[in-house]
Design a protein around this motif. Structure first.
Motif, short mmCIF file in Angstrom:
data_model
loop_
_atom_site.label_atom_id
_atom_site.label_comp_id
_atom_site.label_asym_id
_atom_site.label_seq_id
_atom_site.Cartn_x
_atom_site.Cartn_y
_atom_site.Cartn_z
N GLU A 130 9.27 8.93 -8.69
CA GLU A 130 10.52 9.59 -9.07
C GLU A 130 11.14 8.92 -10.29
OE1 GLU A 130 13.96 10.76 -6.24
OE2 GLU A 130 14.63 8.92 -7.24
N ARG A 132 14.81 9.12 -12.45
CA ARG A 132 16.17 9.66 -12.29
C ARG A 132 16.73 10.27 -13.58
NH1 ARG A 132 19.16 5.11 -8.44
NH2 ARG A 132 17.77 5.41 -6.64
N TYR A 145 19.10 2.65 -12.43
CA TYR A 145 19.09 1.92 -11.16
C TYR A 145 20.09 0.76 -11.17
CZ TYR A 145 14.78 4.54 -10.42
OH TYR A 145 13.86 5.55 -10.27
N ARG A 168 21.93 12.40 -15.02
CA ARG A 168 20.81 12.36 -14.06
C ARG A 168 19.98 13.65 -14.13
NH1 ARG A 168 21.16 10.10 -7.95
NH2 ARG A 168 21.46 8.22 -9.22
N ILE A 170 16.41 14.50 -12.30
CA ILE A 170 15.32 14.02 -11.45
C ILE A 170 13.99 14.68 -11.85
CG2 ILE A 170 14.44 13.85 -9.09
CD1 ILE A 170 16.84 12.10 -9.60
#
Length: 237
Positions: A130, A132, A145, A168, A170
């Motif tokens: 993943e 972000r 993070y 953000r 994803i």
């Protein structure tokens, strides 16, 4: 069937009388009568004269007697004895070939099934990575993070939080290959940091199922060939 009975059978099948066949062979009728009544065994030369008169080869002659010939009677003639020897040799080669093929099928089938069962060619562990969002050129790669570490004391942290949430975006990458705990991928606006999810998934793959199926079929065919090989190579004479 004795040799004499078979000679008589061939003569009648060819619609020839004893005198006619004897003449074509170049022998006396009484001698041919002895041959047909098993009172005499033809020499190899006379046997060849018989074949010429009937327009047959040794193979043709023996083919007609297949499954009925009394081998003891027939093999008294050298040409027929040689034919039996060739048949035995060819049968032995055929037998070995079938056994080798059967063993190969069982071996390859077992190996193929094992490879599919153990997922050696097609791994079934599915890793999820993943990202972000897009990291800009002047930012730390783990900004999404640990962004709070880079906020100055005189800046409203809530404002920065809203800005980061707005950025953000994803992106998920699924891979059956383990690409490490994290990796960087360059994109048009900057780069993305992908981190592996701790929730590892197992997904059945058609390739493994197919390998197991092919392996099972191959092994069963090999075993079946071993079982029926005696019937396939049994001497029918």
């Amino acid at each position: 069937m004795t040799l004499g009975h078979y000679i008589k059978h061939l003569r009648t099948t060819a619609n020839m009388s004893q005198p006619q066949l004897a003449e074509k062979m170049g022998v006396e009728q009484s001698y041919l009568s002895k041959l047909e009544n098993d009172k005499s065994v033809p020499s190899n030369e006379v046997f060849r004269q018989l074949l010429d008169a009937l327009e047959l080869t040794v193979e043709d002659f023996m083919l007609g007697a297949q499954g009925q010939a009394n081998q003891h009677h027939f093999s008294q003639i050298p040409d027929i004895e040689s034919w039996y020897a060739r048949q035995l040799r060819d049968n032995s080669i055929k037998q070995r070939t079938l056994l080798y093929v059967a063993i190969l099928l069982v071996s390859l089938g077992g190996s193929c099934f094992y490879v599919g069962f153990q997922n050696l060619v097609f791994p079934q562990t599915l890793y999820e990575y993943e990202s972000r969002g897009v990291v800009l050129p002047n930012e730390a790669q783990d900004i999404f993070y640990s962004w709070s570490r880079f906020v100055p004391h005189d800046v409203d942290i809530q404002e920065v939080r809203r800005a980061m949430l707005k950025r953000r975006d994803i992106s998920i990458i699924l891979s059956f290959d383990y690409l490490g705990d994290e990796f960087i991928k360059e994109v048009e606006q900057g780069r993305r940091l992908y981190k592996v999810s701790k929730d590892v998934k197992q997904q059945t793959r058609f390739g493994n199922t197919l390998l197991q199926f092919i392996g099972l079929i191959g092994a069963l065919l090999g075993i079946a060939l071993m079982l029926i090989e005696p019937r396939l190579t049994r001497n029918k004479l």
